[in-house]
Design an enzyme around this catalytic site. Structure first.
Site, PDB file in Angstrom:
ATOM      1  N   ASN A  18       0.835  -1.211   0.000  1.00 22.65           N
ATOM      2  CA  ASN A  18       0.000   0.000   0.000  1.00 22.65           C
ATOM      3  C   ASN A  18       0.866   1.256   0.000  1.00 22.65           C
ATOM      4  O   ASN A  18       0.537   2.238  -0.665  1.00 22.65           O
ATOM      5  CB  ASN A  18      -0.955   0.001   1.198  1.00 22.65           C
ATOM      6  CG  ASN A  18      -2.145  -0.901   0.967  1.00 22.65           C
ATOM      7  OD1 ASN A  18      -3.063  -0.543   0.230  1.00 22.65           O
ATOM      8  ND2 ASN A  18      -2.124  -2.085   1.564  1.00 22.65           N
ATOM      9  N   ILE A  96      -1.835  -2.396  18.014  1.00 28.62           N
ATOM     10  CA  ILE A  96      -2.998  -1.787  18.659  1.00 28.62           C
ATOM     11  C   ILE A  96      -2.522  -0.488  19.289  1.00 28.62           C
ATOM     12  O   ILE A  96      -1.490  -0.451  19.957  1.00 28.62           O
ATOM     13  CB  ILE A  96      -3.590  -2.736  19.718  1.00 28.62           C
ATOM     14  CG1 ILE A  96      -4.198  -3.956  19.009  1.00 28.62           C
ATOM     15  CG2 ILE A  96      -4.647  -2.018  20.562  1.00 28.62           C
ATOM     16  CD1 ILE A  96      -4.667  -5.051  19.941  1.00 28.62           C
ATOM     17  N   HIS A 113      -8.366  -1.532   6.277  1.00 33.67           N
ATOM     18  CA  HIS A 113      -8.653  -2.807   6.925  1.00 33.67           C
ATOM     19  C   HIS A 113      -9.318  -3.740   5.907  1.00 33.67           C
ATOM     20  O   HIS A 113     -10.299  -3.355   5.262  1.00 33.67           O
ATOM     21  CB  HIS A 113      -9.578  -2.596   8.125  1.00 33.67           C
ATOM     22  CG  HIS A 113      -9.888  -3.868   8.840  1.00 33.67           C
ATOM     23  ND1 HIS A 113      -8.986  -4.468   9.707  1.00 33.67           N
ATOM     24  CD2 HIS A 113     -10.960  -4.679   8.782  1.00 33.67           C
ATOM     25  CE1 HIS A 113      -9.518  -5.600  10.163  1.00 33.67           C
ATOM     26  NE2 HIS A 113     -10.712  -5.748   9.621  1.00 33.67           N
TER      27      HIS A 113
HETATM   28  C1  GRF Z   1      -3.205  -5.048   3.952  1.00 27.89           C
HETATM   29  O1  GRF Z   1      -3.903  -6.190   3.576  1.00 27.89           O
HETATM   30  C2  GRF Z   1      -4.035  -4.169   4.840  1.00 27.89           C
HETATM   31  O2  GRF Z   1      -5.386  -4.227   4.545  1.00 27.89           O
HETATM   32  C3  GRF Z   1      -3.764  -4.727   6.194  1.00 27.89           C
HETATM   33  O3  GRF Z   1      -2.425  -5.120   6.170  1.00 27.89           O
HETATM   34  C4  GRF Z   1      -2.037  -5.401   4.841  1.00 27.89           C
HETATM   35  C5  GRF Z   1      -0.837  -4.576   4.504  1.00 27.89           C
HETATM   36  O4  GRF Z   1      -0.238  -4.938   3.300  1.00 27.89           O
HETATM   37  N1  GRF Z   1      -4.113  -3.765   7.199  1.00 27.89           N
HETATM   38  P1  GRF Z   1       0.994  -4.119   2.755  1.00 27.89           P
HETATM   39  O5  GRF Z   1       2.071  -4.101   3.842  1.00 27.89           O
HETATM   40  O6  GRF Z   1       0.532  -2.732   2.409  1.00 27.89           O
HETATM   41  O7  GRF Z   1       1.466  -4.872   1.558  1.00 27.89           O
END
Ligand code: GRF
Length: 217
Positions: A18, A96, A113
């Site tokens: 991401n 958390i 999420h």
């Molecule tokens: C994603 O699936 C996000 O929804 C969750 O953790 C994962 C992170 O993936 N909270 P990345 O590290 O961005 O590849």
């Protein structure tokens, strides 16, 4: 140009796909942001290398070096604030957070999420969707409040669950959507179009539905 770009600090714990979507959008000129720093609570993760490769300061604040959650969050907030961000983006940050921390960034911290919140807060969302026999699944970007995975939704993307799906195939399709909706939410925020209010989220001064802006894949 730089005066119209907001400063963003991204928190990660792992692969940072991401984060990469945000870096790509920034480098293509689609996102009016400057990623001032990337901070990981785990050393040597791929996301740190992605940041370094893009010339972004990449820092580690290892939670294992702290006695308790409060002292880690305090130090983390100090580090974040030293970059004076307009927005904090949690991108796979697997911690958390204390109430003090979430309150400090209220209205200026986003999380992603992998479920259609409020369903399936917490971990192992893909398997839980399969176990429940759901026919749809998805991902939510939301503002962070003190309630874990409970802040008001900004945007959701839905996918269908197919008969042969397993947790890995669902995770893959959900992640494709993550890389679309997270940059979009950050873009809205950067353009000053997105705001958290006591009763929900405003996009262009209009209150979104409780599940946020909806995209169907
Ligand atoms: C994603 O699936 C996000 O929804 C969750 O953790 C994962 C992170 O993936 N909270 P990345 O590290 O961005 O590849």
């Amino acid at each position: 140009m730089s005066s119209s770009r907001i400063r963003v600090v991204v928190l990660i714990s792992g692969s940072g796909s991401n984060l990469q979507a945000l870096i790509d959008g920034m480098q293509r000129g689609e996102l009016p942001i400057e990623i001032a720093a990337v901070i990981s609570n785990r050393p040597a993760v791929l996301g740190l290398m992605r940041a370094e490769h893009a010339g972004i300061p990449a820092l580690v604040l290892d939670h294992k070096q702290f006695d308790d959650r409060e002292s880690f969050d305090q130090k983390l907030a100090q580090l974040i604030d030293s970059y004076q961000p307009d927005l904090v983006v949690l991108a796979g940050f697997m911690r958390i957070l204390t109430t003090a921390f979430t309150r400090h960034y209220l209205g200026r911290m986003l999380n992603i999420h992998p479920s259609l919140l409020p369903k399936y807060q917490g971990l192992n969302t893909h398997q839980r969707v399969l176990d429940a026999g759901d026919i749809e699944h998805g991902v939510t970007v939301h503002f962070v409040t003190e309630e874990l995975d409970g802040g008001p939704a900004v945007i959701q993307a839905k996918i269908s669950v197919a008969p042969g799906d397993d947790a890995a195939s669902l995770a893959k399709r959900v992640q494709q959507q993550e890389h679309i909706i997270y940059p979009l939410a950050v873009k809205w925020f950067a353009e000053g179009r997105l705001r958290m209010r006591h009763d929900g989220v405003l996009l262009d001064n209009e209150l979104l539905s409780p599940s946020g802006y909806l995209i169907s894949a």
